[in-house]
Design a protein around this motif. Structure first.
Motif, short mmCIF file in Angstrom:
data_model
loop_
_atom_site.label_atom_id
_atom_site.label_comp_id
_atom_site.label_asym_id
_atom_site.label_seq_id
_atom_site.Cartn_x
_atom_site.Cartn_y
_atom_site.Cartn_z
N LEU A 1 4.50 3.92 -6.84
CA LEU A 1 5.31 2.78 -7.27
C LEU A 1 4.45 1.55 -7.48
O LEU A 1 4.80 0.45 -7.06
CB LEU A 1 6.42 2.49 -6.26
CG LEU A 1 7.46 3.59 -6.09
CD1 LEU A 1 8.38 3.29 -4.93
CD2 LEU A 1 8.24 3.79 -7.37
N GLY A 2 3.31 1.71 -8.11
CA GLY A 2 2.42 0.59 -8.38
C GLY A 2 2.93 -0.23 -9.55
O GLY A 2 3.95 0.07 -10.16
N THR B 1 15.33 3.77 -5.59
CA THR B 1 15.80 4.43 -4.37
C THR B 1 14.63 4.75 -3.46
O THR B 1 14.71 4.57 -2.23
CB THR B 1 16.59 5.70 -4.73
OG1 THR B 1 17.69 5.32 -5.57
CG2 THR B 1 17.12 6.40 -3.50
N MET B 2 13.51 5.21 -4.05
CA MET B 2 12.32 5.47 -3.25
C MET B 2 11.79 4.17 -2.64
O MET B 2 11.44 4.12 -1.46
CB MET B 2 11.23 6.11 -4.12
CG MET B 2 10.02 6.56 -3.33
SD MET B 2 8.69 7.26 -4.34
CE MET B 2 9.53 8.53 -5.23
N PHE B 3 11.78 3.11 -3.42
CA PHE B 3 11.37 1.79 -2.95
C PHE B 3 12.24 1.36 -1.77
O PHE B 3 11.74 0.88 -0.75
CB PHE B 3 11.51 0.77 -4.09
CG PHE B 3 11.14 -0.64 -3.74
CD1 PHE B 3 9.92 -1.16 -4.12
CD2 PHE B 3 12.02 -1.48 -3.06
CE1 PHE B 3 9.57 -2.48 -3.81
CE2 PHE B 3 11.69 -2.77 -2.74
CZ PHE B 3 10.45 -3.28 -3.12
N GLY C 1 0.81 -1.21 0.00
CA GLY C 1 0.00 0.00 0.00
C GLY C 1 0.85 1.26 0.00
O GLY C 1 0.54 2.24 -0.70
N ALA C 2 1.93 1.26 0.78
CA ALA C 2 2.83 2.41 0.82
C ALA C 2 3.50 2.63 -0.53
O ALA C 2 3.66 3.77 -0.97
CB ALA C 2 3.88 2.22 1.92
N LEU C 3 3.87 1.55 -1.19
CA LEU C 3 4.47 1.66 -2.52
C LEU C 3 3.48 2.28 -3.50
O LEU C 3 3.81 3.19 -4.26
CB LEU C 3 4.92 0.29 -3.04
CG LEU C 3 6.08 -0.39 -2.33
CD1 LEU C 3 6.31 -1.78 -2.90
CD2 LEU C 3 7.35 0.44 -2.43
N SER C 4 2.26 1.80 -3.44
CA SER C 4 1.22 2.31 -4.33
C SER C 4 0.96 3.79 -4.07
O SER C 4 0.85 4.58 -5.00
CB SER C 4 -0.06 1.50 -4.15
OG SER C 4 -1.07 1.97 -5.01
N MET D 1 9.66 0.38 6.57
CA MET D 1 8.68 -0.65 6.90
C MET D 1 9.29 -1.93 7.49
O MET D 1 8.68 -2.56 8.33
CB MET D 1 7.87 -1.02 5.65
CG MET D 1 7.14 0.13 4.98
SD MET D 1 5.71 0.75 5.86
CE MET D 1 4.55 -0.54 5.64
N PHE D 2 10.46 -2.30 7.00
CA PHE D 2 11.03 -3.60 7.36
C PHE D 2 12.28 -3.53 8.24
O PHE D 2 12.79 -4.56 8.65
CB PHE D 2 11.36 -4.41 6.10
CG PHE D 2 10.15 -4.80 5.29
CD1 PHE D 2 9.10 -5.50 5.87
CD2 PHE D 2 10.07 -4.48 3.96
CE1 PHE D 2 8.00 -5.87 5.12
CE2 PHE D 2 8.97 -4.84 3.20
CZ PHE D 2 7.92 -5.53 3.79
#
Length: 124
Positions: free
Chosen positions: A47-48, A92-94, A40-43, A101-102
């Motif tokens: 970054l979908g 880089t954003m990913f 969800g944060a990626l989307s 998150m991890f």
């Protein structure tokens, strides 16, 4: 025409039933909320279009890569770029989202004013 004995036919049917049942039982009852939040944060960050299982797998690999001696964040982002087949900017954003998150220990250290990752050496 070749005849299959009844006992063999019955055991094939039972085996097929067991395989189908095992497959049904092997499916997860619910998704991992941490993984769902990450996707969800990626989307939300634009970054979908990344397969969720791949995104979670690559995201969870970021922390161990960062913890390797001498590893630089730029190298990790480049690895993410290769793994996802995305340009370095989105990778880089990913990577940043994956860390937030991890990698709770890294985030906690930053919140406490400590630098768990040598950003000066990482090209930042």
């Amino acid at each position: 025409m070749k005849r299959i004995p009844k006992a063999t036919t019955a055991s094939l049917a039972v085996s097929a039933g067991l395989i189908a049942g095992a497959t049904f039982l092997a499916t997860p009852a619910h998704a991992d909320p941490g993984a769902d939040a990450f996707v969800g944060a990626l989307s939300s960050a634009g970054l979908g279009g990344i397969d969720p299982a791949t995104a979670v797998s690559v995201g969870q690999s970021v922390c161990p890569m960062l913890s390797e001696p001498g590893q630089q964040m730029a190298d990790v982002a480049a690895g993410v770029s290769d793994a996802l087949g995305r340009p370095l900017g989105p990778a880089t954003m990913f990577t940043g989202i994956a860390i937030s998150m991890f990698c709770p220990a890294a985030v906690t250290s930053l919140a406490n004013g400590q630098n768990p990752i040598p950003f000066g050496l990482a090209g930042f």
